[in-house]
Design a protein around this motif. Structure first.
Motif, PDB file in Angstrom:
ATOM      1  N   LYS A 198       0.806  -1.193  -0.212  1.00 36.29           N
ATOM      2  CA  LYS A 198       0.120   0.115   0.175  1.00 36.29           C
ATOM      3  C   LYS A 198       0.862   1.300  -0.103  1.00 36.29           C
ATOM      4  N   HIS A 199       1.992   1.264   0.603  1.00 27.79           N
ATOM      5  CA  HIS A 199       2.775   2.232   0.830  1.00 27.79           C
ATOM      6  C   HIS A 199       4.215   2.195   0.069  1.00 27.79           C
ATOM      7  N   SER A 200       4.443   2.222  -1.105  1.00 30.03           N
ATOM      8  CA  SER A 200       5.431   1.618  -1.633  1.00 30.03           C
ATOM      9  C   SER A 200       6.734   2.806  -1.358  1.00 30.03           C
ATOM     10  N   TRP A 201       6.354   4.000  -0.937  1.00 30.20           N
ATOM     11  CA  TRP A 201       7.163   5.025  -0.664  1.00 30.20           C
ATOM     12  C   TRP A 201       8.353   4.558   0.718  1.00 30.20           C
ATOM     13  N   ALA A 202       7.528   3.818   1.486  1.00 30.65           N
ATOM     14  CA  ALA A 202       8.129   3.365   2.792  1.00 30.65           C
ATOM     15  C   ALA A 202       9.622   2.672   2.241  1.00 30.65           C
ATOM     16  N   VAL A 203       9.457   1.603   1.271  1.00 29.72           N
ATOM     17  CA  VAL A 203      10.689   1.173   0.832  1.00 29.72           C
ATOM     18  C   VAL A 203      11.678   2.003   0.167  1.00 29.72           C
ATOM     19  N   VAL A 204      11.153   2.911  -0.705  1.00 25.97           N
ATOM     20  CA  VAL A 204      11.795   3.620  -1.369  1.00 25.97           C
ATOM     21  C   VAL A 204      12.808   4.334  -0.597  1.00 25.97           C
ATOM     22  N   GLU A 205      12.203   4.906   0.418  1.00 27.12           N
ATOM     23  CA  GLU A 205      12.702   5.553   1.514  1.00 27.12           C
ATOM     24  C   GLU A 205      14.016   4.785   2.171  1.00 27.12           C
ATOM     25  N   ASN A 206      13.786   3.492   2.170  1.00 27.44           N
ATOM     26  CA  ASN A 206      14.869   2.706   2.671  1.00 27.44           C
ATOM     27  C   ASN A 206      15.582   1.954   1.684  1.00 27.44           C
ATOM     28  N   LYS A 207      15.592   2.192   0.719  1.00 28.53           N
ATOM     29  CA  LYS A 207      16.106   1.252  -0.545  1.00 28.53           C
ATOM     30  C   LYS A 207      17.511   1.050  -0.380  1.00 28.53           C
ATOM     31  N   GLU A 208      18.280   1.927   0.013  1.00 24.64           N
ATOM     32  CA  GLU A 208      19.596   1.715   0.312  1.00 24.64           C
ATOM     33  C   GLU A 208      19.999   0.600   1.117  1.00 24.64           C
ATOM     34  N   PHE A 209      19.381   0.690   2.294  1.00 28.06           N
ATOM     35  CA  PHE A 209      19.463  -0.415   3.499  1.00 28.06           C
ATOM     36  C   PHE A 209      18.901  -1.716   3.016  1.00 28.06           C
ATOM     37  N   VAL A 210      18.106  -1.685   2.074  1.00 31.34           N
ATOM     38  CA  VAL A 210      17.388  -3.091   1.789  1.00 31.34           C
ATOM     39  C   VAL A 210      18.411  -3.581   0.932  1.00 31.34           C
ATOM     40  N   ILE A 211      18.968  -3.034  -0.221  1.00 31.70           N
ATOM     41  CA  ILE A 211      19.969  -3.486  -1.109  1.00 31.70           C
ATOM     42  C   ILE A 211      21.045  -4.242  -0.378  1.00 31.70           C
ATOM     43  N   LYS A 212      21.660  -3.169   0.855  1.00 31.93           N
ATOM     44  CA  LYS A 212      22.619  -3.580   1.381  1.00 31.93           C
ATOM     45  C   LYS A 212      22.602  -4.850   2.488  1.00 31.93           C
ATOM     46  N   SER A 213      21.271  -4.940   2.734  1.00 30.92           N
ATOM     47  CA  SER A 213      20.841  -6.254   3.380  1.00 30.92           C
ATOM     48  C   SER A 213      21.063  -7.359   2.705  1.00 30.92           C
ATOM     49  N   LEU A 214      21.015  -7.346   1.303  1.00 31.79           N
ATOM     50  CA  LEU A 214      21.106  -8.525   0.480  1.00 31.79           C
ATOM     51  C   LEU A 214      22.488  -9.382   0.658  1.00 31.79           C
ATOM     52  N   SER A 215      23.434  -8.339   1.375  1.00 35.74           N
ATOM     53  CA  SER A 215      24.729  -9.055   1.475  1.00 35.74           C
ATOM     54  C   SER A 215      24.938  -9.117   3.080  1.00 35.74           C
ATOM     55  N   ASP A 216      23.922  -9.256   3.655  1.00 34.67           N
ATOM     56  CA  ASP A 216      23.921  -9.459   5.455  1.00 34.67           C
ATOM     57  C   ASP A 216      24.588 -10.880   5.453  1.00 34.67           C
ATOM     58  N   THR A 217      24.952 -10.862   6.766  1.00 34.47           N
ATOM     59  CA  THR A 217      25.565 -12.276   7.265  1.00 34.47           C
ATOM     60  C   THR A 217      24.633 -13.354   7.347  1.00 34.47           C
ATOM     61  N   ASP A 218      23.424 -12.894   7.663  1.00 39.47           N
ATOM     62  CA  ASP A 218      22.474 -13.676   8.221  1.00 39.47           C
ATOM     63  C   ASP A 218      21.325 -14.123   7.010  1.00 39.47           C
ATOM     64  N   PRO A 219      21.491 -15.375   6.702  1.00 44.15           N
ATOM     65  CA  PRO A 219      20.662 -15.796   5.513  1.00 44.15           C
ATOM     66  C   PRO A 219      19.138 -15.367   5.532  1.00 44.15           C
ATOM     67  N   ASN A 220      18.603 -15.347   7.058  1.00 45.14           N
ATOM     68  CA  ASN A 220      17.154 -14.917   7.288  1.00 45.14           C
ATOM     69  C   ASN A 220      17.010 -13.561   6.650  1.00 45.14           C
ATOM     70  N   ILE A 221      17.878 -12.536   7.142  1.00 40.05           N
ATOM     71  CA  ILE A 221      17.886 -11.202   6.807  1.00 40.05           C
ATOM     72  C   ILE A 221      18.052 -11.117   5.334  1.00 40.05           C
ATOM     73  N   LYS A 222      18.828 -11.759   4.817  1.00 41.22           N
ATOM     74  CA  LYS A 222      19.031 -11.851   3.025  1.00 41.22           C
ATOM     75  C   LYS A 222      17.802 -12.164   2.657  1.00 41.22           C
ATOM     76  N   LEU A 223      17.345 -13.027   3.049  1.00 39.55           N
ATOM     77  CA  LEU A 223      15.845 -13.790   2.342  1.00 39.55           C
ATOM     78  C   LEU A 223      14.790 -12.503   2.565  1.00 39.55           C
ATOM     79  N   GLU A 224      14.903 -12.195   3.732  1.00 38.46           N
ATOM     80  CA  GLU A 224      13.396 -10.897   3.861  1.00 38.46           C
ATOM     81  C   GLU A 224      13.746  -9.804   3.108  1.00 38.46           C
TER      82      GLU A 224
END
Lengths: 1025, 143
Positions: free
Chosen positions: A324-350
């Motif tokens: 419903k509010h895609s802006w919320a993710v766009v604001e945090n886009k950088e963090f989300v992309i960074k999390s793709l290389s997190d050490t935790d597979p669960n976080i990466k998956l999320e």
């Protein structure tokens, strides 16, 4: 086994000894356990309760930690529960709750003991019994013990009360009629001053409301008070969960609770409560922008926290908010992309899920680029997660988000080349699916298929074999778009295909068959065409002379190929034994050549006609013969048969093709005729358009008259006995070929021909019939208008060949309706079936138990509002609270069973004519829920508004009791509980009549009951206040 | 049902306490425990404490050599469960005095009684340490 002696009891191992023993016997643990079990078996039969208790204790320990079967100790545990000593009871009930379940046979024996303990004056005994009951409760126990629990719900002892509340949840689940008896008391506990009681009761309501929220809407005021007043985080979390379920049902409620929730969010320091507030807002209150902004701000705090837990939960909250509010993710886009290389597979998956949720038409290619880069770098597991979610997202709703299919097909090819890729199956199905659905993409698809096929490295990876099979199929089916069919043929026949499983090899050969047909067809017909003009001589000569000077021209690669083939032919002449190797050499050579030379870029159709020279065709035939010759003796039926098909075709046409150039033109045309005819036939057979077929297509084909599908075929055997001989005869056609194939593989040409034409065509027909995967019904030809409709056209007309008129309906297609006008490249047409693309879900009813509970709850709650409908629940409460003693159970039970009917009748009463209440029965539970749920709110309000006279109520009840018998006969039982209720119903009809009379008298006397004054609940009043 | 099961497992993967709030056969329990323990023990300190498994969400926390694993419904509040685990540990700590794996091994019953006071039917019913321990201490005195 002998009975326990005195010595056994004296020297019995205690639980502690057992544990010590287990620690000592780490190596031979299992033998020690079985030895101890033997002891225990003896000890549990001891008449001495202490010995028995110790034995039960030990077996409970062994069960819970070592998974020992303790069914033999069930009865001793029941015996022990009857002991007067508290310690024994404790052990017994612990054992019971550890190993009994609702189907345990000895539970029946426990009923009386439980009742006794529930009535005990010792609060600890009561609490033991409650604890046990909450685990082992079944229908019988629930029914028998409901009165006791009802009493305990208002116990003055806090310890007992909260446990009774927690137990009631289980009782409701087993025996929905208990709701009528106990619900009021349960509700009263919400207002209790004791926080523990409130906590327990809120937990129970949270559970109930999560199953079926509608019925609990009238309790909103109570929960609201808890939400505002409580300072206990546990309670607040549960209340928030309740509101998360209720708020979507009642917009005015949402408006009320939004402020307190935000207040909690600002105030609290507890992360758990904070998270619950966030979750409630993003799931149920996402229409309130300011609240969502506050929640997202808090989520950001979570995201930047060092604690991986908060990070994970923050990402989770974002993924809830994103639709419903895609802006919320766009604001945090950088963090989300960074999390793709997190050490935790669960976080990466999320993070991956979140990224996928952001995908849209516009950013798809960008996101794909990023993700594929991550896939290349990451570990195999996550790599496949990425690929899997990409594939799944892109294919949603028949590739809705894809505009540029050329790009997507090349991405599929790219995915295949990622080293860890294991998604062969998905890629396979998408390649074929896209090939069939999207006409425009076929040239690119063939190109991608070719790239995959000529890469010998891919053949070594078993995960990719499925992709290769799709590539082979695509190349064969759409070979007319191929820039270089001969190269394709070499790829399909390369020696390393031996690595493929036979099923896929069969696809390869079949594709080779199609390519060959195409080549021969275009060769022959091109020649016919040029034959009339006089320029053919040049073509023929240039082919025959094997001249090289055109190497630099766009056709260079092709010529190089034929040249190489010619050399391979020479090799064959010298020694056919080393043939495989030489072909392999050729292949690699050719690969090199084609890679260097840029492929011809002009339109393929015009080029193809010029492409095939006699020499190249002869080389092609030789290549096929040498490659498939050995396979004709393969033990794999599929492979063998297909190889024979190809070889048979070659045999048919070979002679003529080799002979023709020597003839003069007039004769040439005549002699070509036979081969041309065959090729035309074959070509037509293969290159009809295949369209996707709806999953439900088969169902819609009407069964012809006189076709008996369900006939018993047992007597067929006798008939078959007579016709055994003819059947074997029909196979004899193929038999000599088999022998031949085994015997002389390379002297193929010298063999006499055995009706090859009829054989190959019949085999071909067989294949088309049998090989379901790649041969979709060829009758369904979708003939679109000659030039492609533009992307904005919404309907695609389709005509179907005459004899299959009834299939017209199957392939009605529609386009993705909404299109952006500013696209640079129009989206190609994607063929969609009106239905059957998704798996059809049969309308399924959820468990009827919840329905029963909520039905009962609704009755009890609504009963408060309208006097006329407040029948059974109120009275049963009144009765059971006022009449104490033995008759209580007898009265409550029949009430419960009639109550269900009353419930249905009451709710019906509000919106329909009284006549309908005759049909009311358990059948009502079977009706689809949604209309009822939707109607719920207004139904309730209308209930409240209606104030009806008592006479109506009485009349209704009287009629209901009169209808009782009819109901029992007419109903078809829908579930076990209904069965039971029916049984009870017929059993207690007599009681009911008596009770109804009592009610009428009582109603008359006590007009105002304690419940009406006490807990009248009105949402609308509350909300408007 | 909020909480589906509570497990205590040492770092070698041996189960020290198993309490289920829904009925599973012994084989099902074994399989479930094996899978979960394998999944959770493989994770390190830098990774989050939540694991999704089948239709459960596992919330776990490690104290010294002991893992506390709680299986919950998917919509349960993970942080609250973490707090619950901590409360459980604190309660046991208060009762046993500096609780360790051996205490739980030898007083498994006590641990079960404590859990029974705290959780019933998958719902958390008591969150005050003294309330939890009061009946247990009384029983101790009585026996």
């Amino acid at each position: 086994m002998t009975g326990p002696s005195l010595m056994d009891s004296l020297f019995q191992r205690t639980l502690e000894d057992l544990i010590k023993g287990l620690r000592l016997h780490l190596v031979h643990e299992s033998t020690f356990i079985s030895k101890s079990l033997d002891e225990i078996r003896r000890e549990v039969r001891s008449p001495d309760l202490d010995t028995k208790a110790a034995a039960v204790q030990k077996v409970t320990y062994l069960r819970s930690l070592h998974g020992v079967d303790d069914s033999f100790a069930a009865f001793p545990a029941v015996e022990l529960a009857a002991s007067p000593r508290f310690r024994h009871k404790q052990i017994a009930y612990l054992a019971a709750s550890a190993s009994f379940h609702s189907a345990t046979a000895v539970l029946l024996l426990l009923t009386n003991q439980l009742r006794k303990d529930l009535n005990s004056s010792n609060e600890f005994e009561v609490s033991l019994a409650l604890q046990c009951l909450s685990v082992v409760c079944n229908l019988d126990l629930a029914r028998d013990l409901t009165p006791e629990i009802f009493t305990l719900l208002s116990s003055s002892k806090q310890l007992i009360r909260k446990k009774a509340i927690a137990t009631i949840l289980r009782v409701f689940g087993e025996y929905p009629d208990a709701v009528r008896v106990c619900f009021k008391r349960l509700v009263e506990n919400v207002e209790s001053s004791d926080p523990q009681t409130v906590s327990a009761v809120v937990s129970v309501f949270c559970e109930l409301a999560s199953r079926e929220p509608n019925s609990y809407l009238p309790l909103a005021p109570e929960f609201y008070r808890v939400l505002v007043d409580s300072r206990n985080n546990w309670v607040l979390i549960k209340v928030l969960k309740i509101f998360a379920n209720l708020a979507p049902l009642e917009p005015r409620l949402a408006k009320r609770i939004i402020e307190p929730i935000c207040e909690h969010m600002r105030r609290t320091g507890a992360k758990s409560l904070m998270f619950e507030c966030i979750r409630t807002i993003v799931t149920s209150l996402s229409d309130y922008d300011s609240a969502v902004r506050l929640a997202v701000a808090k989520v950001q705090e979570f995201l930047v926290d060092d604690d991986p837990n908060l990070k994970y939960l923050g990402l989770q909250a974002l993924s809830i908010v994103v639709p419903k509010h895609s802006w919320a993710v766009v604001e945090n886009k950088e963090f989300v992309i960074k999390s793709l290389s997190d050490t935790d597979p669960n976080i990466k998956l999320e993070a991956l899920r979140l990224v996928m949720a952001m995908v849209s038409e516009d950013n798809l290619s960008e996101i794909c680029r990023v993700l594929l880069n991550y896939a290349l770098k990451s570990d195999p597991e996550f790599c496949n997660e990425i690929l899997g979610s990409l594939l799944a997202t892109c294919s949603i709703n028949v590739y809705e988000i894809i505009i540029d299919f050329d790009w997507y097909v090349s991405v599929l090819g790219e995915m295949t080349r990622i080293p860890h890729c294991q998604k062969g199956e998905e890629i396979e199905s998408q390649l074929i699916d896209i090939g069939m659905r999207v006409k425009d993409v076929r040239p690119e698809l063939v190109q991608v298929g070719r790239d995959l096929l000529i890469d010998p490295a891919l053949l070594g990876n078993p995960f990719l074999h499925r992709v290769l099979s799709a590539a082979a199929w695509v190349s064969g089916e759409y070979v007319k778009f191929s820039k270089n069919p001969i190269e394709l043929m070499e790829a399909l026949l390369q020696p390393r295909t031996g690595l493929l499983p036979s099923s896929i090899r069969a696809v390869y050969i079949q594709s080779a068959f199609k390519v060959l047909t195409f080549c021969l067809h275009s060769y022959l017909f091109a020649k016919e065409a040029v034959a009339s003009s006089s320029s053919c001589a040049y073509d023929l000569e240039s082919g025959a002379a094997d001249s090289i000077p055109e190497r630099g021209c766009p056709e260079g690669s092709n010529l190089a190929t034929s040249e190489a083939l010619a050399s391979s032919e020479q090799n064959e002449d010298f020694s056919r034994r080393f043939l495989c190797q030489s072909v392999e050499d050729n292949c690699t050579e050719n690969d090199g050549d084609t890679l260097v030379a840029p492929g011809p870029s002009s339109s393929s159709a015009s080029l193809n006609k010029l492409q095939f020279t006699r020499g190249s065709i002869i080389n092609l035939l030789d290549l096929i013969k040498t490659a498939l010759g050995p396979l004709a003796g393969s033990h794999e039926v599929e492979v063998q048969e297909r190889a024979w098909n190809v070889l048979g075709l070659i045999k048919l046409v070979e002679q003529e093709i080799q002979d023709t150039p020597m003839q003069n033109e007039g004769k040439f045309v005549m002699e070509e005729l036979k081969a041309s005819d065959i090729m035309k036939l074959m070509h037509d057979a293969f290159f009809g358009e295949l369209g996707p077929v709806s999953m439900s297509a088969q169902e819609r084909v009407p069964i012809p008259d006189g076709l008996m599908l369900k006939e018993n075929l047992n007597d067929l055997e006798t008939v078959c006995g007579d016709v055994q001989l003819p059947t074997t005869c029909s196979f004899s056609l193929g038999k000599p070929h088999f022998e031949e194939s085994c015997g002389a593989l390379f002297d193929f040409q010298k063999k006499e021909e055995l009706e090859p034409s009829s054989e190959s065509t019949s085999m071909l027909a067989e294949h088309r019939k049998r090989h379901g995967l790649y041969y979709l019904p060829s009758e369904i030809k979708e003939i679109t208008s000659s030039d492609y409709p533009t992307a904005n056209e919404s309907k695609l007309a389709i005509s179907v060949s005459d004899d299959v008129d009834y299939l017209v309906k199957l392939t009605e297609q529609s386009l993705v309706p909404k299109k952006k006008s500013n696209q640079t490249k129009p989206r190609p047409i994607v063929v969609k079936l009106d239905e059957g693309d998704g798996v059809r879900i049969a309308a399924n009813k959820p468990e009827s138990k919840n329905d029963l509970i909520s039905g009962a709850v609704r009755e009890v709650l609504l009963g408060n509002e309208g006097i006329p409908t407040s029948s059974q629940g109120k009275h049963s409460d009144k009765l059971s609270s006022k009449t104490r003693g033995k008759e209580k159970i007898a009265i409550v039970q029949p009430l419960g069973s009639t109550g269900l009917l009353a419930n249905a009748a009451n709710s019906e009463l509000a919106n329909s004519s009284p006549r309908r209440s005759k049909h009311v029965s358990h059948g009502k539970e079977k009706k689809p829920r949604s209309p009822r749920n939707n109607a719920e709110g207004c139904e309730e309000r209308s209930h409240r508004d209606k104030k009806k006279g008592d006479h109506r109520h009485v009349k209704n009840k009287a009629r209901r009791s009169a209808d009782g018998c009819v109901n029992v006969v007419a109903q078809t039982p829908v579930s076990f509980s209904v069965d039971v209720i029916c049984l009870l119903l017929s059993f207690y009809i007599f009681y009911r009549i008596v009770i109804v009379i009592i009610f009428i008298v009582r109603d008359w006397f006590f007009h105002v009951t304690q419940y009406e004054t006490h807990s009248r609940i009105d949402v609308s009043q509350f909300v408007n206040a | 049902m909020g909480i589906r099961f509570i497990l205590m497992v040492n770092k070698h993967g041996q189960t020290r306490l198993a309490q289920y709030y829904e009925y599973l056969t012994i084989e099902e329990r074994r399989a479930l425990e094996g899978e979960i323990v394998r999944k959770c023990l493989a994770r390190n300190e830098q990774q989050c404490s939540f694991v999704e498994h089948r239709n459960y969400k596992i919330v776990y926390r490690r104290y010294a050599s002991l893992f506390f694993l709680v299986g919950v419904d998917n919509d349960e509040n993970e942080l609250a469960i973490l707090e619950f685990i901590h409360l459980l540990v604190e309660t046991m700590d208060r009762h046993f005095g500096n609780v360790c794996e051996l205490d739980i091994m030898f007083h498994l019953e006590k641990a079960h009684f404590m859990l029974e006071e705290m959780v019933m039917n998958g719902c958390i019913v008591e969150t005050s340490k003294s309330n939890i321990l009061a009946p247990i201490q009384l029983m101790d005195k009585a026996s």
